[in-house]
Design a protein around this motif. Sequence first.
Motif, short mmCIF file in Angstrom:
data_model
loop_
_atom_site.label_atom_id
_atom_site.label_comp_id
_atom_site.label_asym_id
_atom_site.label_seq_id
_atom_site.Cartn_x
_atom_site.Cartn_y
_atom_site.Cartn_z
N MET A 1 17.02 8.41 42.12
CA MET A 1 16.95 8.08 40.70
C MET A 1 16.29 9.24 39.96
N VAL A 2 16.84 9.62 38.84
CA VAL A 2 16.35 10.79 38.13
C VAL A 2 16.06 10.45 36.69
N SER A 3 15.31 11.32 36.05
CA SER A 3 14.95 11.06 34.65
C SER A 3 15.70 11.93 33.68
N CYS A 4 16.27 13.05 34.14
CA CYS A 4 16.97 13.98 33.26
C CYS A 4 16.08 14.41 32.11
N ASN A 5 14.81 14.63 32.37
CA ASN A 5 13.86 15.02 31.33
C ASN A 5 13.45 16.48 31.47
N TRP A 6 14.40 17.36 31.80
CA TRP A 6 14.07 18.77 31.96
C TRP A 6 13.86 19.41 30.60
N ALA A 7 13.00 20.45 30.56
CA ALA A 7 12.70 21.07 29.28
C ALA A 7 12.72 22.58 29.36
N THR A 8 13.34 23.16 30.37
CA THR A 8 13.38 24.61 30.47
C THR A 8 14.31 25.17 29.42
N SER A 9 14.09 26.43 29.07
CA SER A 9 14.91 27.05 28.03
C SER A 9 16.36 27.17 28.47
N ALA A 10 16.59 27.35 29.76
CA ALA A 10 17.97 27.47 30.24
C ALA A 10 18.73 26.18 30.02
N LEU B 1 33.40 4.73 30.17
CA LEU B 1 32.13 5.31 30.60
C LEU B 1 31.28 4.20 31.18
N LEU B 2 30.60 4.48 32.28
CA LEU B 2 29.74 3.46 32.86
C LEU B 2 28.54 4.09 33.52
N ILE B 3 27.48 3.32 33.63
CA ILE B 3 26.25 3.75 34.30
C ILE B 3 25.40 2.51 34.57
N ASP B 4 24.63 2.54 35.62
CA ASP B 4 23.59 1.53 35.79
C ASP B 4 22.47 1.90 34.83
N GLN B 5 22.19 1.01 33.88
CA GLN B 5 21.25 1.34 32.82
C GLN B 5 19.83 1.60 33.35
N ALA B 6 19.58 1.25 34.62
CA ALA B 6 18.25 1.46 35.19
C ALA B 6 18.07 2.86 35.76
N GLU B 7 19.12 3.67 35.76
CA GLU B 7 18.99 4.97 36.42
C GLU B 7 18.17 5.97 35.62
N ILE B 8 18.21 5.89 34.30
CA ILE B 8 17.48 6.83 33.45
C ILE B 8 16.49 6.04 32.60
N LEU C 1 39.26 16.91 26.85
CA LEU C 1 38.10 16.05 26.66
C LEU C 1 36.84 16.68 27.27
N THR C 2 35.74 16.60 26.56
CA THR C 2 34.45 17.07 27.08
C THR C 2 33.44 15.94 26.99
N TYR C 3 32.44 16.00 27.86
CA TYR C 3 31.45 14.94 27.96
C TYR C 3 30.05 15.56 27.94
N THR C 4 29.17 14.98 27.16
CA THR C 4 27.79 15.46 27.06
C THR C 4 26.85 14.28 27.24
N ILE C 5 25.84 14.45 28.05
CA ILE C 5 24.82 13.41 28.25
C ILE C 5 23.51 13.92 27.66
N ILE C 6 22.92 13.11 26.81
CA ILE C 6 21.60 13.43 26.25
C ILE C 6 20.67 12.27 26.57
N ALA C 7 19.59 12.57 27.28
CA ALA C 7 18.61 11.56 27.66
C ALA C 7 17.28 11.88 26.98
N ASN C 8 16.85 11.00 26.09
CA ASN C 8 15.58 11.19 25.39
C ASN C 8 15.51 12.55 24.71
N GLY C 9 16.65 12.96 24.12
CA GLY C 9 16.70 14.21 23.37
C GLY C 9 16.92 15.45 24.21
N LYS C 10 17.09 15.31 25.52
CA LYS C 10 17.25 16.47 26.39
C LYS C 10 18.55 16.38 27.18
#
Length: 719
Positions: free
Chosen positions: A1-10, A546-553, A631-640
Amino acid sequence: MVSCNWATSALLALLSVSSAGVHAAPQNYQPNPDPVNEKRQKLQTLVSDLVPVTRVPVTFVTINTARTLEPTFTRVPTLNTFTRVPTLNTFLTLATTRIPVTLQTLQTTTSSTLPVYTPPTTPPYGYTPPGTTTTSSSSRTTTSSSRTSSSATPTYTPVTGANNTCYNRLKIDVLQRTDPDQFNMLLLAWQKIQTSPDSDPFSHYQLSGIHGAPFIPWQMGPGSYDYSQGYCTHGSALFTTWHRPYLLALEQSLFHAAHAIANQFAPAAVRTQYLNAAGRVRLPYWDWSDPVTQSYLPPITMQQTVTVTRPDGSGNPVSASISNPIFAYNFLSSSSISVFGAPWNSRLSTRRYPDGSWNDRSNLASSAMQSGFSTRVTNTYNAFLSTTYNVFSNRVEGVHDSIHGAVGGGGHMSYVAYSAFDPIFWLHHCNVDRLMAMFQATSPGLFVTPASAVGTFARPVPPNTIDDASTDLFPFRRADGSWYKSSHLNPVSTIWGMRYGYPEVPCSYQTRTPAELDTFTTNQVNTLYGNGRTIPGTSREWNVRLLIDQAEIPGGYDIYVYGGTRPQDPYADPYGKGYVGSLSSMSMGSVDQYKQSRIRFVDISLNSYLKEYGYGQADPYKITEYIRRDLTYTIIANGKPCYFQDLYTARYAVYSRDVYDSGKSDVLPYYTSDPYYHTNVTEGYPGGIKYLDEILYPVKVDGTREVPWAENNSTRIQT
């Protein structure tokens, strides 16, 4: 399980796009060598990885030597590619989850504007325990001056709505234009309940707080409560039904407040005029799929002040400028918000798209809403083609979720715990209720069917609990003191008994037959959302799921779909040109809070997008090739930024389905085929499905599987 909360400039730099159209990670990003195994290893220690110490702990039993029995498959053609259809599926079941809860009672302050209800002395009694206390090896004790235990039965007022005749709820701009007296009384009433003491159960503060923060009981006695969330039933089969008595409670408060104000007018003739207008006060709706006003925010919701006619000290009608109660809600004091989490405990007014100085930018919200209008109309229309009520509810909720994100922009509407404080929340949800009523009218044989339960403030649920039409809709009581249930809201004619209707399900049809109402409402659905359909025949509806288990992030996140073009920087402008649709999962109130494990999905129509770029009439082979490339897909989690390759449960699929349309205004189109899943569009790319079972039996964070859309395995036949 991951948070996808990275903040590096890259990671914050603009990402390159792979040939599949999925945003690829930067060059210096190293994906897991075996992400599936790594995710499963993490799932063995969910307590430390998943639950922040400041939240209600959830304990998962470690899965020991039990193994998944792999399904066998049969290769079958699906139009232009082969997919695998599972012929045997046996999966692990979720281990028992224990949620520790604490007892709390309501401070029994009564409403200043509504009559107090006296509980009956014979069954059903005034108070029913809301749930069963559960225990866990990990527990916490909640202490607060407002959270005390008591055996006293609470004093409460039942939710019954207006107590006069039936009047239609109107579209807000229509109400403002056609019935200025009623609109005037609505504004005065809403101002009154917004300035009522926080202790008043029917104040704007307490009614809004039912949805989430401040996480206290509303007109309920001691019981088993989950203080990490509100009463709302998001992600549940009860999503639409729970919000009906919720809206009715606000409408009831507005109705009584309007009468109290109207009685202050003088002389008698003027008083009668405004009493009549107060009697018509009903909650208006914002139709975000209307082809005339499209998805723009109603202008009245963006005005900071408004002119009203109100009684002066002698009762004479005078014109006055007041703060617009539909623009924002101003909390009464710092103590009102001191119980909220940061940063909400320093925000004394609701805002949309706030800037760094907390200034409102509703104009940006309006622009964001407009960018998804074409797809939103089709998605709304397609909801009426659902062959089960639960799927209809999920489709409407999917549209609803994206609107919260587009309107909030980081303001109150973006967060489950705080969204109901923004007055536009109520106009938004009134439209959801309207769509529910219209579906009930056009599909009278369909209603809530049993589905996996979703826990709420008053109903913590262990695994394998079921929600159905008999589930109590806490905290709302009926006139006899019993809890509302979904079954009390069916058939659609029950809304007339609550003294309201809609233009498409009007009060004037109370004496008509269900068949006559079906014909009338169907005509309205086709006229409003059918996009000028007149030619009979079979067409193909294209969608991306689109689908996801809402508990993953943890926190809030969105998966955006772009077509034809895309914003130069989707992280700064996610609703820019090329936006087709999105799956939105609102934050519960903080970025570190996980939601209950449950598959969330949304179907986004691609037909408007394909038509815009010249593929509306193309053959399926050209369409699938175009979609694969474009088609392109973008995921944004908590602004990141976040990436499919770092997620265990996130998937996307492209499918098409044949729809027959008779061309008749009083008949809805219907599906004539199962979905065709075009795996050649998605296989080989992060998040894209390769096999049919990935989308029909999606994996949850614990490795088990869920089947949330059984209707897609059958074809509806209509003669």
